[in-house]
Structures are given as structure tokens and as C-alpha cells.
Write an enzyme that holds these catalytic residues in place. Structure first.
Site, PDB file in Angstrom:
ATOM      1  N   LEU A   1      -2.569  -4.503  -7.947  1.00 49.51           N
ATOM      2  CA  LEU A   1      -3.255  -4.167  -6.700  1.00 49.51           C
ATOM      3  C   LEU A   1      -3.743  -2.710  -6.682  1.00 49.51           C
ATOM      4  CD1 LEU A   1      -3.927  -5.424  -3.948  1.00 49.51           C
ATOM      5  CD2 LEU A   1      -1.828  -4.402  -3.074  1.00 49.51           C
ATOM      6  N   ASP A   2      -4.997  -2.520  -6.346  1.00 49.43           N
ATOM      7  CA  ASP A   2      -5.593  -1.188  -6.219  1.00 49.43           C
ATOM      8  C   ASP A   2      -5.590  -0.395  -7.529  1.00 49.43           C
ATOM      9  OD1 ASP A   2      -5.837  -1.853  -3.564  1.00 49.43           O
ATOM     10  OD2 ASP A   2      -4.105  -0.705  -2.920  1.00 49.43           O
ATOM     11  N   GLU A   3      -5.393  -1.087  -8.646  1.00 46.41           N
ATOM     12  CA  GLU A   3      -5.305  -0.381  -9.919  1.00 46.41           C
ATOM     13  C   GLU A   3      -6.439  -0.759 -10.869  1.00 46.41           C
ATOM     14  OE1 GLU A   3      -3.082   1.893 -10.991  1.00 46.41           O
ATOM     15  OE2 GLU A   3      -1.887   1.904  -9.147  1.00 46.41           O
TER      16      GLU A   3
ATOM     17  N   HIS B   1     -11.912  -0.422  -1.501  1.00 42.20           N
ATOM     18  CA  HIS B   1     -10.645   0.063  -0.942  1.00 42.20           C
ATOM     19  C   HIS B   1     -10.942   1.308  -0.116  1.00 42.20           C
ATOM     20  CE1 HIS B   1      -6.668   1.909  -0.616  1.00 42.20           C
ATOM     21  NE2 HIS B   1      -6.212   0.686  -0.746  1.00 42.20           N
TER      22      HIS B   1
ATOM     23  N   GLY C   1      -2.544   0.948  -1.264  1.00 41.43           N
ATOM     24  CA  GLY C   1      -1.769   0.126  -0.348  1.00 41.43           C
ATOM     25  C   GLY C   1      -2.343   0.146   1.049  1.00 41.43           C
TER      26      GLY C   1
END
Lengths: 284, 284, 284, 284
Positions: C227-229, C192, C201
Site C-alpha cells: 500500500l502506498d509503496e 494519494h 496511510g
């Protein structure tokens, strides 16, 4: 990418200098995208870099040169004007290690490095495969067969024929002869695999291992006749510990090399580096 | 802070070693808070550090020593057991620059450095004010009047009288005599204001300025008879550029010094450093 | 590279655990090249990784499994044994940006990443040229024509057919469906382009620009349904300033991405990462 | 330290601007020690900082203001001229943690931070001892007894009475009321113990621990009514791993805080920071 002129100035520091240059630029309606100054208070030398939008300025490249010359002479400038759309011609010299070569090629391919790469020269044939993929002519100069003197003569001819502006030693494991260092002064960049001046010379990782340092690094510098003593453009380091094996050190070192070389080459291509004695001003 | 025993082992690598030590610890119900191993594959030497909760283990310090000795002998260990509640006695030696001294004192004051500081020794009287605030006896050893030999004799006496375990040269601008280096081997930590081996000796910032490096640093190392050549514990660097003046370099350098020294001293106090020839294993 | 077995253990912390494991290894004459332990004092969980020279140990892989199982059960271990000579099969998924893909391919090509790469999957056809050079089959899955559901079904089939062990999202600009995240839990790594949890995000560079942060970064993490976690493996940052343009931020960000992803993938391939709830233990 | 005037300009970008300013400076024989420009290409805003040797210039501070005003008006400048010999008056506000307070005091004491510190205000009495040593009046404002509103009223009175130019929240654990934020806009610097925007609000280390990030940091920013949302001046990060305990994270975090705050305060005192909307231009 903006189309720009880059005006690079190196002269004795004087009152009225910046005013003179700025007035000249304003008189020709120049819009300045980036301006950097530096005064070396010890030597009284002044350095300046302007990046000027060509859209704005009402001078062609040639007219700029012509009209600026009297001002330049008045202030005893060493100066140059470059045109960002004129790509420098870069030769890559490499041996067996591919990491620096491939990194430079990829950054060139994606447009991060704005230059032409008309040839790659190897003292071994192995890296030809990368040159092929990027469709860059590859010349194998066989040092073993030719001997060092003839081999470097051949390289010199190639650099001339290809009208090379910048030669990058991307882990090229041969020491340039004095004559070539002098001929190409300020136009050959090397990557040394230590944080100079520590561990100059051969086998820097072994030296670093033996000394037990806690950081290893790499140094990107201009090549001069004094081996590993040329003006430094960029250095990069990484932390190591007792648990790093020789393999680990090489791996970390490679990342430092790639990083320092990519920065150094880009700074040079964007006319961000001014050599001053044995040091550099880098308007990063 | 947990009350712990720290078991530090340095011996030839052998099969059964970890099993032997772990079984010993398990047999005495030891709960291990931290365990670190390292095998130097080049020399075949093995290093190990355990931090053992004293709440868990059914051995006193003395009984541990007694019962562990046969195992230690069997595996030809150089080893020690330390008790985290027994604070080491640290002497700080300084000259005129206060930054390292004050930083160490503050970290000690807030409990980050777990030690006693029974005395501060200066070859100038100026830093006494800091010692006073922290209520640490300050001894001014007047090198000018006494001469170097007598002055160091006086320092040696002070270190003996205060039963000092660790001497920290916090920018102490005098070179320890050979005899003292040998007597205190592994028990004197210095901070050198360059990223050794670059710029050993005097005036490292001036040397760095002249060479035009893009990084400056500091090195925390054990003192040996070979000036600036002792085992390195920690190094710290910062980026510099042409625009950094001498003042800027000194300011950045000081931050490196404070940083490297604070780490080095803490690692030593927590028995995280093992000296091996002229290098260190640091279980950070 | 040594041929090794890697023994990875995750279990409740207990006295006798290390002794039990070490004794087992010693009993079979195992020479340990690297050993790492960690106790999470908050959860009472213990993590351990051994790298064992296969030259030394008198057990085959299968016999090791068989003989170690009773001990593992006794200590309620979640564990695995891997054989360093058995390369994991890695699929690379990418879109249009080539920097991460090319970097992983080059590190694989030079042997830094010890794995097989049997296929590359793109949701655009453009990166096929790199796959071709490295002689890796390239599959263009056309999300536009197929629709997202069918496209991911096709990807799932490909991953199955190629018997993929690890899926690397090398700037793959499509969000994996829940079902796939769950099926491949702990086996999909993403990069990311921000230092999470900041700027999760879309458009992290724009977010970073607007917030005026002085550092940008990248985060390598396992993919989960959130998401992204997912659990973070590695993060990398670079300093920026007001003078960095959007182009500069993207360039610096790319270097962070390449760096964090290369580390994350290597740690995974060398069995250095243990996922624990939503975090990782990384024996780097 | 040179005696200088610092000319800080923030205005719409226009051709002729630099020429106008430079000509003005040249006309008055100004020798420029440092010059920095920045054009924000997105907003068309121009920022400039000159550091001018007062030895060279033939204008007093007042005459400079007078004579420069027409030019400033012509170019619609927001601008200021400061005199480096006029020290700003700085108030330090702290609670119980001493590290930031002591670091600022020491840097002030050694001349690195060029300012006056006429008072220290604490919402607890404990840090008075440090104030005493540095001979700075200490005011304990007892929030518990007074209540928040009256306490802040008392602080406001103190800041007024001491004619404070800059208020530094050196780990002051109270949230400034809106009215004070507005009154002191651009004149209050805070240090937040996370790399914002990650982990805004309370207990950032616990948040960082729970999210499992691999870097922790600190952020120095101007205080605005939007908590933790003010313009960022400087950020500092350090690497952490699974093996860092809560204590380790706090220790590393403190070093980040000290580092970021010291930089931020110095930049402000040297007029190197220009606030632009919610961001900063920092001519470091």
C-alpha cells in the site's frame, strides 16, 4: 463554514485606527476568526479585513452598520460590511473554450466557491450543455446576428435582470465596451492567457512561442477600459521548454488559467481583494 | 565527473540522420551517457546532443573530427565536438552588486561549474575583494574617466588577452556596444532582473511594483544588439504580494537572478544550449 | 493530433543499440516526431521511446512487429509498439469526492486525454450524475451489502467485461486486494493525497497538520500490493502556512491531486512511463 | 532599514485582546509598520506580531516593557519586545560542505541578514578560509581527537563565551547531545537535506533515489532532542526526474538547502517565528 461578518476598511493610515476598530469589536463581544492589515508605506494608505463570527457579536448586520458609521466617518474610511451568508450573484460569460467555465461550475457545485450562479451567457451556443447539467439558465447572445453594440446591450440587460454582483469572463472572447467597464468597475473579473504585462493582446501563446520564453502563465484581473491593463488579482505560471509543442503550451496554459481564475474569483467572493488605484491588496 | 566528448548537431531534419550518427558512434564503440534530440516541427530543424564516454570510444578528439566530417557534410550539419576536460575560459563582468558574482565564484570553487575563470572585470573597484579571495585577477575599467568607448575597447582587449570563451555579465550595469555584441555573438550571457519580455529596460522592480504583478522574476539570456531581446536560456520567478516592500522585492529578485544565471551558465558550459534564430534549445 | 506508432524499449545498455534501432527506422523511412533515451548508469539498463509518424513509415503495425522482432531479440529487449489511434480503455473508480473524476472526464471530453472511458465504478451511488452527463455507464458496487470480497469480485468482472486497459483510482477509498494488484500490475493508477513517502496511510492532511509541514502535496503512483509503496509517476506540492485551516489544506490538496493525477494518466496513455523495479522512467 | 520595536505575543484567545494592545500602542502614538495576527482555532491560542516604528512611539524600550507588563499579565501573555537595532549574535557550525555557510555569510555581508556573526565553529578545519575572508574567528573543534562529549563541551563553552543568541547548523554533521538541545531550545536552527518527514536520518538523497520520488527538498527546523523531529520553519523543493544523476540531485538539493536555511534564519532574526508545541507560526 462559519457564519461571519466581514469588515473591509480602506483609509488613510492614522494612529489610533486599529485601536478604535478593535475596541468597537471588543465592546460588542466580537470573536475575530481572521484579521489582516496592510499599510502601504508609499501612499500612507491603510487596509484592513476582519472576519467576525456572528455567533459571538451582539449586533445585527444593520445595527453594526449604524453603530460603526460614526467611527468610520471619523477615520475617513471607505468601508463595507458583508454577511457571509448572503451569497453574491455571479454571471459567467464564455465563448467556446469550456475549461474555465467547467472548473468554476464544479468548484461552485462542491461548495468551494460560495456564491449563486443565476446565469451563464455565451456568445456561442455550444457551452449550453454544461449549463444544463448544472441547471443554470444559459443565454446565447448572438454577436454575429445582433452586432456588437446590440449584443452587449442585451448582456447588460441580462446582468441587470439577474441582479448580478460579479461578472466573470471565463475565456469570453469579446471586449467589453467602455461604458460597461465603467458601470461595472471592480465587478468584472477576466482571465488573460499570459503572465501580463507580457504578451498582452491577442494570441499570447504564439507570442510566447516566438519570443522563446521559458515560462508561460495566466493573469486574473479586474476589467477596465484599458484592455489587459486592469488591477491584477492573481497570476500563475508553468515552466516550458523547446520541446513543448503549441498543443503542449495550450494545455499548460489552460491549467494556469483555471488556477489563476479560481483563486481570483474565490478571493473576490470572500472579500479578500481591495482595489487601490490600479493595483490590488489581496488578503489571501 | 566523467571525461566525455560532447557532440552537438543542428541540421535539417532528414530520415537516416539519427541512424547515421548512431552507427558512426557504434562503429567506434562509443558508450553514450546522455543523448537528447529535438525536432522543431515548424522549421523542420533537427537538434541533437550526445555525451560520449571517452573511455569507451576508440577515437581521439582529432580523429573524431576528421572521421565525422564527411557524415556531417552529407547531412549539412552545423556541428561541434567538445572535450569535457577542456575547460572554457570565463570572464565575469560586474558592477557594484555582488550576489551574482559571488554565487558564480562559489559554484566554480566547489566544482559545480566546470570552467576556468581567468579574470573579473569591474566598472567599479568595490568587488575586487571577492576576486582577491578567489585569487582571480581583477581589472577595474574606469568608465567615468575613460569614457564608454575607450572603456569597452579596454574590455575587448582584456577578453582577447585572456582568450575568453564566455563572458558573463553578472549584473554589469553597462550596455555592450553593437560591435562587441556582434563579435561575441552567442558568447555573452546576461542576467536581466525581470521575467522578460515584461519590464525590459531600466528599473524593472519599480515597473513591477507599479503594475502590481503577483510574480517577479529574472531572465538569463544571450546578449545581442537588441537590448534585452536576445535568446532566453532560463527564467526564474517568485511570488510576491502587496505586503512585499521594495526591499523584499529586491531580495526575492536577487534570488531569482542568482538562480537563473547559475542555470544558464552551467547549461552553456556543458554545451546544453543551441541557439536557433532568436530562441534556444536547452537540453537541460 | 498526429497518427503515430510509439516504440517503447527497455533492455540492457549495449553499444550498437541506438544505431540498430535508428537504422531500422531509417530503412523504413520513419520520420521521428519525438525520441527520448535514458541510460540508468547504476543498473546498466537502457530505456527508449520513439514517436513515429505513420504517414512516413512504409510498414503496417503488424509488419513492424514482425520485422522488428529479430532485432529486439538480438538486444534482449522488453518492448512494445503502440498505435496512437488505438485508444486505451480506461475505467474510473471513485467514491464520494468528485474533483478527480470530474477533472479526468473533462480532459477526456475536450480531447486532452486520448482514450475511451467505457465505464465508471463507484462504491457509492452519488457520482452517477457526472457519469450520466458524460454518457458513461455507471456501476454502483455496494461494498456495504456485498462485503469487500464479493464487491471486488464484481469489479474484476466489470473490468474484464469492459476489456479495460487502465484502471484509475480517482479517490477510490477502498484498498485493492492483493490478487487484483498482481493481476493488473502496471495497469492501475492511484492518486494519494500526500507527497509520499510522507504521510502514507490514512488522513494525510491531519498528519501534515500535526507535523507542521510547510508544503502539502499529492502523489500519482501505480498500485502494488504494498500500500502506498508503488512506483511514483508524478508528484505535485503547494505551499501552506500556519494560517491555512483544515478546509484550506483540503482545497489546496485537491488541486495537487487533480494536477498529479491528470499528468500521471496522460503520461501513461501516451506510453511515456516505463516501470523499472519500483521506480519509473517518465519521458514527459 | 527602519528602527523598530517588535512586539511578539502568544496567549489564550480572548475578546478585547487586540483592542487592549492596539489601544496601548495608540496611547503611545505608535506607528505600526507591520501587524500580523493568527488565531489557532483548534487550540484557542492567539499569536500576534507588531513592528513599531521607534520614531513614532513615545516610550523607550525599558519603559515599554514596564508599562506593557500589567496588560500582558492581565491577558496571560507569553511575550517579548525586541529592538531591531540590537543585533542577535549568531554562531555558524559547519563541517566540510561550504554552500550553506557561504550563503549565510554573504547575505550577512550584504546586510540582508541583520545580525552579528562573532564565530564560526567547524568539526573540520577546511572551511576556515571562508571565515578568514569574512574576518570571523574560526574555531576548529576536533571531534576525532577529543571525542564527542568533550568536543560538544568545548562548543558549549564557545557559545557561552561568545554570548550566542542563535546557533545555526549549516550542514554540521554532528548530532547535538540532549543536554545541549534542551539548554538551547528554540535557539538552534538546522537544515536537513530532505523534505521532512520523508527521508529523515542519514543519506536522504540515496533514500530519495531509491524510492523514485519526483521532488526533492530541504527542511529548515529547530533542533530538539528528537532528531529531525523539531518544529519546521521552512521547506523548499525542486522537481527531479529519472534523468537526474546522484550529482544532479545533490546540486538541486543544495539549492533547496541554501534557500530554506536563508529563509528560516531571516525569519528567526526578524522575530517572525513563534514556536507552538512542535509547530511554528511564521509571520513571513
Amino acid at each position: 463554514m462559519h457564519h461571519t461578518f466581514r469588515l473591509i476598511i480602506d483609509c488613510p493610515d492614522q494612529v489610533g485606527l486599529v485601536a478604535g476598530v478593535s475596541q468597537f469589536l471588543a465592546d460588542h463581544n466580537a470573536s475575530i476568526l481572521e484579521a489582516s492589515h496592510h499599510t502601504d508605506l508609499q501612499t500612507g494608505r491603510f487596509f484592513m479585513r476582519h472576519e467576525i463570527s456572528t455567533d459571538s457579536i451582539n449586533l445585527s448586520y444593520d445595527r453594526f452598520i449604524e453603530e460603526f458609521t460614526p467611527l468610520a466617518n471619523h477615520f475617513q474610511m471607505e468601508w463595507k460590511l458583508t454577511d457571509s451568508s448572503k451569497k453574491q450573484r455571479v454571471a459567467l460569460l464564455a465563448s467556446l473554450e469550456s475549461h474555465c467555465l467547467v472548473d468554476i461550475l464544479h468548484r461552485w457545485h462542491t461548495g468551494e466557491l460560495h456564491c449563486d450562479i443565476p446565469c451563464i451567457i455565451g456568445n456561442h451556443p455550444q457551452l449550453k450543455q454544461f449549463a444544463d447539467w448544472y441547471k443554470v439558465p444559459f443565454h446565447w447572445v448572438d454577436f454575429k446576428t445582433l452586432g456588437k453594440e446590440a449584443a452587449f446591450k442585451q448582456i447588460e440587460v441580462l446582468l441587470d435582470e439577474y441582479k448580478i454582483d460579479l461578472t466573470v469572463l471565463a475565456r469570453f472572447m469579446q471586449i467589453l465596451p467602455d461604458s460597461l467597464c465603467k458601470k461595472l468597475a471592480g465587478k468584472v473579473i477576466n482571465i488573460h492567457h499570459s503572465f501580463l504585462p507580457s504578451f498582452a493582446g491577442a494570441k499570447p501563446y504564439q507570442q510566447a512561442y516566438e519570443r522563446g520564453v521559458k515560462l508561460i502563465g495566466a493573469t486574473c484581473h479586474y476589467v477596465t477600459s484599458d484592455l489587459d491593463e486592469g488591477p491584477i488579482i492573481e497570476q500563475s505560471v508553468k515552466r516550458i521548454s523547446h520541446s513543448d509543442s503549441a498543443t503542449d503550451m495550450v494545455r499548460k496554459g489552460k491549467d494556469c488559467e483555471v488556477n489563476a481564475l479560481a483563486h481570483g474569483v474565490r478571493y473576490h467572493l470572500e472579500d479578500r481583494v481591495i482595489i487601490h488605484h490600479n493595483k490590488t491588496v489581496v488578503f489571501a
